[in-house]
Design an enzyme around this catalytic site. Structure first.
Site, PDB file in Angstrom:
ATOM      1  N   LYS A  90       0.843  -1.195   0.000  1.00 54.70           N
ATOM      2  CA  LYS A  90       0.000   0.000   0.000  1.00 54.70           C
ATOM      3  C   LYS A  90       0.878   1.245   0.000  1.00 54.70           C
ATOM      4  CE  LYS A  90      -3.987   1.813   2.639  1.00 54.70           C
ATOM      5  NZ  LYS A  90      -4.853   1.561   3.824  1.00 54.70           N
ATOM      6  N   SER A 170      -9.662   1.420   2.977  1.00 56.93           N
ATOM      7  CA  SER A 170      -8.841   2.219   2.087  1.00 56.93           C
ATOM      8  C   SER A 170      -7.719   1.434   1.403  1.00 56.93           C
ATOM      9  CB  SER A 170      -8.198   3.371   2.893  1.00 56.93           C
ATOM     10  OG  SER A 170      -7.309   2.857   3.885  1.00 56.93           O
ATOM     11  N   SER A 194     -10.237  -1.073   6.964  1.00 59.88           N
ATOM     12  CA  SER A 194      -9.515  -0.748   5.734  1.00 59.88           C
ATOM     13  C   SER A 194      -8.841  -1.944   5.069  1.00 59.88           C
ATOM     14  CB  SER A 194      -8.480   0.341   5.993  1.00 59.88           C
ATOM     15  OG  SER A 194      -9.121   1.559   6.286  1.00 59.88           O
TER      16      SER A 194
END
Length: 491
Positions: A90, A170, A194
């Site tokens: 990420k 996310s 997330s």
């Protein structure tokens, strides 16, 4: 063009890390070929064709790294089971290489970290190939109350590879990249849902571990109390393998000080009969407006999950009580912690970058509003005005009440009251409760709804119960095999 890789017969798309390692040892595959194969798929399907847009950027040294690891394997053997295996990170996880770390923000698009995150050090030591960075909801969904999940001003909108469905956030890019076979495994981060949310939406396995099992050093922060990284994979086996490598004690992160220097082997709990002798509580008090009305809950599929657990030998306690679940939770704690944590992070950035405070970030975004403010920045503005965040009595009290109600009147109450090994939640219904408690959860595919949208479940437990959760999730996965590949078509 895919024929040039000569690996089609291996079914790389659905192979586990164990399968890939066996193929490499037999001479049927090399790490270089695997990296090139994923790069081709990214070019063909992620950055063109259906434009999934999950990858923020590719590591330009990935092929060289893979070649060196292939050579090392021949000379001295593999470092670990992750040797030569591609991993995507990420975009809020720092790497000391040619890639940027920006949390999806245009203001940080030129930020090259001077350090590897602690977990990245662990990956490199294990011989993993850092293939690239994945797109994410900008600032981990801390920027705007109207921002769509999986959107960042630097990376654009990530799409669900299964179709026009919610992407989750996310850690959206990490989930979509794994689901669409652009990498073997990926690392996401979670403050609340997330990892679990995009894993559910993209029909993959995601582990949100106990806070402190994995170091947060070198990760752009959201909170101090709830942040954690975690593995995202197409199957429980790979998620467990990746978790083995990511865990460890970090002297710079006090949340890890409860850990041993080297974690246990979670693959030891990959037992097809692992549901036998377990007691699982089923939570059914699903808030209608929040989950049922937006397609997050499928009662038929959820009932099928419960039936499978019973058929596989688990004792099921149906419709359990969690006293605190529907209490009026507050969000002062994460707001105060975000203000303090992000200010600290921005102040530490090199002088040549344009921002070093929340005030400067907000001003920079406004000066570049045509590119940076598609959804505004109301959340950033609200948090900028919070004063003395770690001194505020509301912050202090909520820190205590969050732990008490999420643990003593939440997860631990249910486990102890009904003698449970784990709690089953539909979708990611229990994500916020587990996040406030700092407790682990694992998301597993549980089928597809009538309209083709993925449905999943989460198993949740108390602190450091990852081994039990992996045991339960693996047995369920092996009994059902719900995951299926998305059908991608090149333009």
């Amino acid at each position: 063009m895919e024929d040039i890789f000569n690996i089609q017969s291996l079914n790389v798309e659905e192979a586990t890390i164990i399968d890939l390692q066996q193929a490499i040892e037999k001479g049927e595959l090399t790490s270089r070929e695997l990296v090139m194969y994923y790069m081709y798929r990214i070019a063909a399907y992620d950055q063109s064709g259906p434009l999934i847009n999950s990858i923020m950027e590719i590591n330009p040294d990935a092929i060289y790294i893979a070649e060196a690891l292939d050579q090392e394997r021949q000379l001295t053997g593999a470092r670990s089971i992750l040797h030569g295996i591609p991993v995507v990170l990420k975009d809020n996880i720092e790497t000391m290489d040619k890639m940027r770390t920006s949390a999806g923000a245009l203001a940080l698009q030129n930020h090259i970290s001077s350090m590897d995150a602690f977990l990245v050090q662990k990956l490199r030591e294990a011989g993993a190939v850092i293939l690239g960075k994945s797109n994410m909801t900008e600032w981990a969904n801390a920027m705007s109350s109207s921002m769509w999940a999986g959107y960042s001003s630097r990376g654009g909108q990530t799409k669900n590879p299964y179709g026009d469905y919610f992407t989750g956030g996310s850690s959206t890019g990490s989930a979509a990249a794994v689901a669409a076979n652009f990498t073997t495994v990926a690392v996401g981060t979670e403050t609340s849902a997330s990892i679990l949310s995009p894993s559910i939406q993209n029909a993959i396995v995601g582990i949100k571990p106990t806070v402190g099992l994995i170091s947060r050093t070198g990760i752009i922060p959201f909170t101090y109390s709830q942040d954690t990284a975690g593995p995202m994979a197409r199957n429980v086996t790979d998620a467990a393998i990746l978790l083995n490598v990511l865990t460890g004690k970090d002297l710079k992160d006090p949340s890890t000080w409860r850990n041993e220097e080297e974690g246990g082997d979670y693959t030891a709990f990959l037992d097809k009969n692992g549901l036998q002798g377990t007691t699982i509580g089923v939570f059914r008090n699903v808030p209608t407006a929040k989950y049922r009305d937006i397609g997050e809950y499928d009662e038929k599929l959820f009932n099928a999950v419960v039936a499978t657990l019973k058929d596989c030998g688990a004792e099921v306690v149906d419709d359990i009580e969690i006293p605190s679940f529907n209490r009026n939770w507050e969000y002062n704690k994460i707001n105060f912690e975000f203000k303090h944590a992000v200010e600290n992070y921005l102040q530490s950035l090199p002088a040549h970058l344009p921002i070093h405070s929340l005030k400067e970030l907000i001003a920079w975004n406004e000066q570049n509003a045509d590119k940076a403010l598609k959804y505004g920045q109301d959340c950033l503005k609200y948090r900028m005005h919070l004063e003395n965040p770690l001194q505020n009595k509301d912050y202090i009290l909520e820190t205590l009440t969050d732990l008490y109600y999420s643990q003593n009147e939440g997860i631990d109450f249910a486990l102890q009251n009904d003698g449970l090994d784990a709690i089953l939640f539909p979708s990611y219904v229990g994500a916020d409760l587990s996040a406030r408690a700092g407790y682990p959860s694992i998301a597993v595919p549980a089928g597809f709804q009538a309209d083709g949208r993925a449905f999943g479940i989460t198993f949740a437990g108390t602190a450091f119960s990852e081994a039990m959760l992996i045991r339960i999730a693996f047995a369920f996965e092996q009994a059902t095999h719900h995951r299926r590949m998305p059908q991608l078509h090149k333009s």
